[in-house]
Design an enzyme around this catalytic site. Structure first.
Site, PDB file in Angstrom:
ATOM      1  N   HIS A   1       0.901  -1.275   0.005  1.00 32.87           N
ATOM      2  CA  HIS A   1       0.024   0.082  -0.093  1.00 32.87           C
ATOM      3  C   HIS A   1       0.868   1.147  -0.110  1.00 32.87           C
ATOM      4  O   HIS A   1       0.280   2.333  -0.362  1.00 32.87           O
ATOM      5  CB  HIS A   1      -0.852   0.067   1.092  1.00 32.87           C
ATOM      6  CG  HIS A   1      -2.098  -1.015   1.047  1.00 32.87           C
ATOM      7  ND1 HIS A   1      -3.166  -0.739   1.077  1.00 32.87           N
ATOM      8  CD2 HIS A   1      -1.928  -2.349   1.304  1.00 32.87           C
ATOM      9  CE1 HIS A   1      -4.114  -1.835   0.947  1.00 32.87           C
ATOM     10  NE2 HIS A   1      -3.273  -2.902   1.041  1.00 32.87           N
TER      11      HIS A   1
ATOM     12  N   ASP B   1       3.419   9.470  -0.716  1.00 36.47           N
ATOM     13  CA  ASP B   1       2.326   8.730  -0.341  1.00 36.47           C
ATOM     14  C   ASP B   1       2.110   7.700  -1.383  1.00 36.47           C
ATOM     15  O   ASP B   1       2.291   7.795  -2.752  1.00 36.47           O
ATOM     16  CB  ASP B   1       0.933   9.650  -0.371  1.00 36.47           C
ATOM     17  CG  ASP B   1       0.129   9.191   0.657  1.00 36.47           C
ATOM     18  OD1 ASP B   1       0.315   7.908   1.158  1.00 36.47           O
ATOM     19  OD2 ASP B   1      -0.600   9.982   1.148  1.00 36.47           O
TER      20      ASP B   1
HETATM   21  O1  F6P Z   1      -0.468   3.493   4.167  1.00 35.64           O
HETATM   22  C1  F6P Z   1      -0.279   2.202   4.651  1.00 35.64           C
HETATM   23  C2  F6P Z   1      -1.103   1.702   5.810  1.00 35.64           C
HETATM   24  O2  F6P Z   1      -0.744   0.509   6.105  1.00 35.64           O
HETATM   25  C3  F6P Z   1      -2.774   2.003   5.211  1.00 35.64           C
HETATM   26  O3  F6P Z   1      -3.164   0.822   4.479  1.00 35.64           O
HETATM   27  C4  F6P Z   1      -3.449   2.197   6.487  1.00 35.64           C
HETATM   28  O4  F6P Z   1      -4.340   2.904   6.313  1.00 35.64           O
HETATM   29  C5  F6P Z   1      -2.362   3.172   7.653  1.00 35.64           C
HETATM   30  O5  F6P Z   1      -1.105   2.848   7.050  1.00 35.64           O
HETATM   31  C6  F6P Z   1      -2.787   2.772   9.006  1.00 35.64           C
HETATM   32  O6  F6P Z   1      -1.670   2.669   9.735  1.00 35.64           O
HETATM   33  P1  F6P Z   1      -1.577   1.974  11.207  1.00 35.64           P
HETATM   34  O7  F6P Z   1      -2.262   0.723  10.981  1.00 35.64           O
HETATM   35  O8  F6P Z   1      -0.089   1.898  11.605  1.00 35.64           O
HETATM   36  O9  F6P Z   1      -2.557   2.880  12.027  1.00 35.64           O
END
Ligand code: F6P
Length: 462
Positions: free
Chosen positions: A156, A364
């Site tokens: 992602h 991003d």
């Molecule tokens: O952008 C990567 C990501 O894993 C997203 O898919 C997700 O919204 C975000 O980071 C969430 O991060 P965390 O699980 O650390 O709150």
């Protein structure tokens, strides 16, 4: 019949509230429901010992299996290696990266734990789809345990240019781990190119003419699958948002004033200090807008135990105080900085009511807020999306006002241009943007990835 198994660090249990579950959770649930499915990951709980066996819950056709993590496992795997080594390097912030052998070992240990606890739950006909940077070595661990099922991985985040990735002491191992999958998906062509570079220049692998990659004794498909949003529900939520008390209050409070909105996790990759400084520059350079426009920045706190996140939080509080101290009037606050999170429905109303959507990350993977902002607009009188060229979304949303977030003056000028943009231009740009958002929907992303996975294994024609 094939069954889908999704593995991700966070698991969205249906009874945790549909409003909190993101679009990704909804899209995956749909695929999981089709032929029955399994979603495996961290329970979100920290306990004295990591789980010996997963907590199993059944919702309709879908089984949820989650593991608790011990404090040490969580600290080394999630806070440590995932979020202090991989995350900063993947977002080009090697200045913020921290590399310790303990964290790396903890990351591998939790990936091994996930593989060992997942294995007994797997069936022969399963297709396994692993998500994100927390779980890169999981595929390799599963193969080591004898798993022969189709394995897919989607990243992602960005995948950094080779010159940046090699700063990571374990870079080669990370790339080798990716080769254990049958399909590896990236958000953009630039991410894929960086992966190809690493495979060919650092690891003596090959990119074949049909896009397949050969390396580490395997052949896999590496391709671009830009993630999208669930368009229909966002449009519906925005169209009905005028009925919400939150939208009515927002309109009342900003009846005399235009609104710019930013919605981001409080993360240094999102370029928030630069955004605040650009807004300050805009107020300096375009004084006629003082008192007539405000920036509302929603930034729910994230990874709050990680020192770099504590630091950025302090920095933003100081910046926001500085800007308001410098420009606010008794009846006008230039910058509304909110550390809270809001439900999607509420955000849909905020997006629709805001004349400008500001999405200015320094880096991003995709940025779904950009796509949500577009989908929430009224096509007759749409707002303007100001979008960083360093967000993956910039590749598809070419009709946004694209900016370089490091160029504070350029961003200030773009904000002024967006505020003055004639209605015809706003409509034309929005139509292009909306068509891109619809084409690259979340369903399209999921279906194209799963199609590629179903077509595996990939073999080299000789
Ligand atoms: O952008 C990567 C990501 O894993 C997203 O898919 C997700 O919204 C975000 O980071 C969430 O991060 P965390 O699980 O650390 O709150």
């Amino acid at each position: 019949m094939r069954r889908l198994v999704v593995v991700s660090n966070r698991v969205a249990l249906p009874d945790e509230g549909a409003a909190r579950a993101g679009g990704l959770a909804v899209a995956l649930q749909e695929a999981l429901q089709q032929n029955g499915g399994l979603w495996f990951g961290w329970s979100g709980r920290i306990t004295p010992q990591s789980s010996d066996s997963p907590h199993i819950r059944q919702f309709g056709q879908v089984t949820f299996a989650t593991l608790d993590l011990s404090r040490k496992d969580h600290a080394e795997y999630y806070n440590g290696y995932a979020n202090r080594s991989l995350w900063p390097v993947f977002h080009y912030r090697i200045d913020l990266a921290d590399f310790t052998r303990e964290n790396y070992q903890g990351y591998l240990r939790v990936n091994t734990l996930f593989a060992e606890k997942l294995r007994p739950l797997l069936r022969d006909e399963d297709e396994i789809w692993v998500h994100d940077y927390h779980l890169i070595p999981l595929g390799e661990e599963l193969r080591r345990l004898g798993i022969r099922q189709r394995l897919g991985f989607f990243l992602h985040t960005p995948f950094p240019a080779m010159e940046v990735l090699v700063v990571l002491p374990s870079a080669s191992r990370i790339v080798r781990s990716l080769a254990a999958y049958d399909v590896v998906g990236f958000q953009t062509a630039a991410d894929l190119r960086a992966f190809h570079d690493h495979v060919t220049l650092e690891s003596a692998g090959e990119v074949l003419s049909n896009g397949l990659v050969r390396g580490f004794g395997r052949t896999l498909k590496a391709d671009v699958f830009p993630i999208g949003i669930d368009v229909g529900p966002m449009v519906a939520a925005a169209e009905s948002a005028h009925r919400l008390a939150s939208t009515r209050r927002l309109r009342r409070n900003f009846s005399e004033c235009k609104l710019m909105i930013g919605v981001d996790r409080l993360d240094y990759s999102k370029g928030l200090p630069e955004r605040f400084k650009s807004f300050e520059r805009f107020l300096e350079k375009y004084p006629a807008w003082r008192g007539k426009v405000s920036l509302m920045q929603i930034a729910p706190s994230s990874r709050a135990d990680v020192p770099e996140y504590m630091q950025i939080r302090r920095q933003l509080e100081a910046e926001a105080g500085h800007i308001n101290g410098r420009f606010a009037e008794f009846d006008w606050t230039p910058l509304h900085y909110l550390n809270s999170s809001y439900q999607r429905q509420t955000l849909a109303g905020f997006y629709r009511f805001s004349q400008i959507g500001v999405v200015s990350p320094l880096r991003d993977g995709m940025n779904l807020v950009a796509k949500e902002y577009v989908a929430a607009q009224n096509g007759e009188d749409p707002g303007v999306l100001v979008l960083s060229r360093f967000a993956g979304a910039a590749r598809e949303l070419t009709s946004a006002l694209q900016i370089n977030p490091y160029d504070l003056e350029g961003v200030a000028d773009a904000l002024a241009r967006a505020l003055d943009m004639p209605i015809e231009e706003r409509r034309d740009r929005w139509q292009d943007l909306m068509s891109a958002v619809r084409t690259g929907s979340l369903d399209h992303w999921r279906d194209s990835f799963l199609k590629a996975l179903t077509e595996a294994p990939y073999t080299v024609e000789t």
